[in-house]
Design a protein around this motif. Sequence first.
Motif, PDB file in Angstrom:
ATOM      1  N   VAL A  26       0.862  -1.178   0.000  1.00 56.43           N
ATOM      2  CA  VAL A  26       0.000   0.000   0.000  1.00 56.43           C
ATOM      3  C   VAL A  26       0.894   1.223   0.000  1.00 56.43           C
ATOM      4  N   ARG A  27       0.446   2.280  -0.645  1.00 55.85           N
ATOM      5  CA  ARG A  27       1.279   3.467  -0.756  1.00 55.85           C
ATOM      6  C   ARG A  27       1.312   4.304   0.513  1.00 55.85           C
ATOM      7  N   THR A  28       0.250   4.224   1.296  1.00 54.68           N
ATOM      8  CA  THR A  28       0.135   5.072   2.487  1.00 54.68           C
ATOM      9  C   THR A  28       0.054   4.210   3.744  1.00 54.68           C
ATOM     10  N   PHE A  29       1.057   3.403   3.936  1.00 57.98           N
ATOM     11  CA  PHE A  29       1.052   2.438   5.047  1.00 57.98           C
ATOM     12  C   PHE A  29       0.843   3.118   6.385  1.00 57.98           C
ATOM     13  N   SER A  30       1.467   4.268   6.590  1.00 59.90           N
ATOM     14  CA  SER A  30       1.385   4.941   7.884  1.00 59.90           C
ATOM     15  C   SER A  30      -0.007   5.491   8.179  1.00 59.90           C
ATOM     16  N   VAL A  50      -2.789  -4.201  18.545  1.00 63.57           N
ATOM     17  CA  VAL A  50      -2.949  -3.205  17.485  1.00 63.57           C
ATOM     18  C   VAL A  50      -1.970  -2.078  17.719  1.00 63.57           C
ATOM     19  N   ILE A  51      -1.545  -1.452  16.640  1.00 66.31           N
ATOM     20  CA  ILE A  51      -0.623  -0.323  16.720  1.00 66.31           C
ATOM     21  C   ILE A  51      -1.133   0.781  15.806  1.00 66.31           C
ATOM     22  N   SER A  52      -1.017   2.013  16.267  1.00 68.17           N
ATOM     23  CA  SER A  52      -1.483   3.149  15.483  1.00 68.17           C
ATOM     24  C   SER A  52      -0.583   3.368  14.270  1.00 68.17           C
ATOM     25  N   GLY A  53      -1.040   4.206  13.360  1.00 67.33           N
ATOM     26  CA  GLY A  53      -0.305   4.435  12.129  1.00 67.33           C
ATOM     27  C   GLY A  53       1.106   4.961  12.346  1.00 67.33           C
ATOM     28  N   GLY A  54       1.244   5.843  13.317  1.00 66.27           N
ATOM     29  CA  GLY A  54       2.558   6.393  13.604  1.00 66.27           C
ATOM     30  C   GLY A  54       3.374   5.541  14.551  1.00 66.27           C
ATOM     31  N   GLY A  55       2.738   4.531  15.125  1.00 60.66           N
ATOM     32  CA  GLY A  55       3.449   3.608  16.000  1.00 60.66           C
ATOM     33  C   GLY A  55       3.520   4.019  17.454  1.00 60.66           C
ATOM     34  N   ARG A  56       2.859   5.138  17.808  1.00 66.02           N
ATOM     35  CA  ARG A  56       3.000   5.622  19.185  1.00 66.02           C
ATOM     36  C   ARG A  56       2.045   4.959  20.162  1.00 66.02           C
ATOM     37  N   ASP A  73       7.513  -0.826  11.091  1.00 59.99           N
ATOM     38  CA  ASP A  73       8.546  -0.068  10.401  1.00 59.99           C
ATOM     39  C   ASP A  73       7.883   0.527   9.166  1.00 59.99           C
ATOM     40  N   ASN A  74       7.506   1.784   9.252  1.00 66.23           N
ATOM     41  CA  ASN A  74       6.774   2.393   8.145  1.00 66.23           C
ATOM     42  C   ASN A  74       7.633   2.567   6.891  1.00 66.23           C
ATOM     43  N   ALA A  75       8.923   2.600   7.056  1.00 69.58           N
ATOM     44  CA  ALA A  75       9.810   2.695   5.887  1.00 69.58           C
ATOM     45  C   ALA A  75       9.811   1.384   5.100  1.00 69.58           C
ATOM     46  N   ALA A  98      -5.518  -4.569   8.665  1.00 73.56           N
ATOM     47  CA  ALA A  98      -5.314  -3.119   8.550  1.00 73.56           C
ATOM     48  C   ALA A  98      -6.657  -2.406   8.513  1.00 73.56           C
ATOM     49  N   ASP A  99      -6.675  -1.238   9.122  1.00 65.67           N
ATOM     50  CA  ASP A  99      -7.870  -0.397   9.069  1.00 65.67           C
ATOM     51  C   ASP A  99      -7.468   1.062   9.183  1.00 65.67           C
ATOM     52  N   GLY A 100      -8.266   1.912   8.595  1.00 61.77           N
ATOM     53  CA  GLY A 100      -7.952   3.331   8.612  1.00 61.77           C
ATOM     54  C   GLY A 100      -8.256   4.014   9.932  1.00 61.77           C
TER      55      GLY A 100
END
Length: 123
Positions: A26-30, A50-56, A73-75, A98-100
């Motif tokens: 996916v292009r916008t993994f974060s 579960v982990i948030s998009g930014g990982g915090r 690892d969003n990279a 995955a979910d938005g």
Amino acid sequence: QVQLVESGGRLVQAGDSLRLSCAASVRTFSSYAMGWVRQASGKEREFVAVISGGGRRTYYADSVKGRFTISRDNAKNTVYLQMNSLKPEDTAVYYCAADGALARASSGRYDYWGQGTQVTVSS
């Protein structure tokens, strides 16, 4: 569209450690909250972590708290599940999802699912 591919599941002994990986196409993994859900034979699916998009932010099921760690690892478009002190009751197919929306993901609801990877813990 998000495609998820899990890897790392195998047969281990009780007390062992194991790390699962999930690669996302996916292009916008974060932008996505990522989670792990498991399903033991004959049982319903169970939220694991579960982990948030930014990982915090991370959340865990009580049954795995203190033993499992979710990270990302969003990279690399990859999410991990480090599992320590494994128990026979951890035996299940582990799904990456995955979910938005983190709120939905935290309740075990996801728009996208991987095919699963089998983890078997022998006593």
